[in-house]
Design a protein around this motif. Structure first.
Motif, PDB file in Angstrom:
ATOM      1  N   TYR A  26       0.791  -1.216   0.000  1.00 45.84           N
ATOM      2  CA  TYR A  26       0.000   0.000   0.000  1.00 45.84           C
ATOM      3  C   TYR A  26       0.832   1.278   0.000  1.00 45.84           C
ATOM      4  O   TYR A  26       0.294   2.361   0.183  1.00 45.84           O
ATOM      5  CB  TYR A  26      -0.917   0.014   1.228  1.00 45.84           C
ATOM      6  N   GLU A  28       2.345   2.935  -2.395  1.00 44.62           N
ATOM      7  CA  GLU A  28       1.994   3.879  -3.470  1.00 44.62           C
ATOM      8  C   GLU A  28       0.639   4.528  -3.217  1.00 44.62           C
ATOM      9  O   GLU A  28       0.436   5.705  -3.528  1.00 44.62           O
ATOM     10  CB  GLU A  28       2.001   3.172  -4.819  1.00 44.62           C
ATOM     11  N   LYS A  29      -0.290   3.774  -2.635  1.00 43.39           N
ATOM     12  CA  LYS A  29      -1.605   4.337  -2.306  1.00 43.39           C
ATOM     13  C   LYS A  29      -1.480   5.379  -1.195  1.00 43.39           C
ATOM     14  O   LYS A  29      -2.162   6.401  -1.221  1.00 43.39           O
ATOM     15  CB  LYS A  29      -2.574   3.241  -1.902  1.00 43.39           C
ATOM     16  N   PHE A  33      -2.766   9.109  -1.763  1.00 43.28           N
ATOM     17  CA  PHE A  33      -3.784   9.731  -0.920  1.00 43.28           C
ATOM     18  C   PHE A  33      -3.218  10.930  -0.164  1.00 43.28           C
ATOM     19  O   PHE A  33      -3.921  11.924   0.049  1.00 43.28           O
ATOM     20  CB  PHE A  33      -4.380   8.719   0.054  1.00 43.28           C
TER      21      PHE A  33
END
Length: 78
Positions: A26, A28-29, A33
């Motif tokens: 996660y 890159e997320k 965000f």
């Protein structure tokens, strides 16, 4: 409002830094965000807070403001 902006800035910055330094699925997320929150939430709130009591006409190049600028330049030359 000031503290809300500060808290949101710290959360988004923390999300970006966590995504950069953690090596997980996660990451890159988290970076995405964080960047989205920074530019779509924090920056507009910051801009609104600093511009809400200002008169926009004071910052526009209207004929009256140009005349005032010319008068100020003539006063400085004298």
């Amino acid at each position: 409002m000031k503290y809300l902006i500060l808290i949101l800035f710290l959360i988004t910055s923390g999300s970006i830094l966590t995504g950069l330094f953690l090596d997980s699925i996660y990451s890159e997320k988290l970076i995405g965000f964080g960047v989205m929150g920074l530019f779509f939430v924090v920056f507009p709130l910051f801009s609104y807070r600093h511009w809400k009591d200002k008169n926009l006409k004071d910052y526009m190049l209207t004929k009256e403001n140009l005349d005032k600028m010319r008068e100020n330049q003539e006063d400085k030359k004298s």
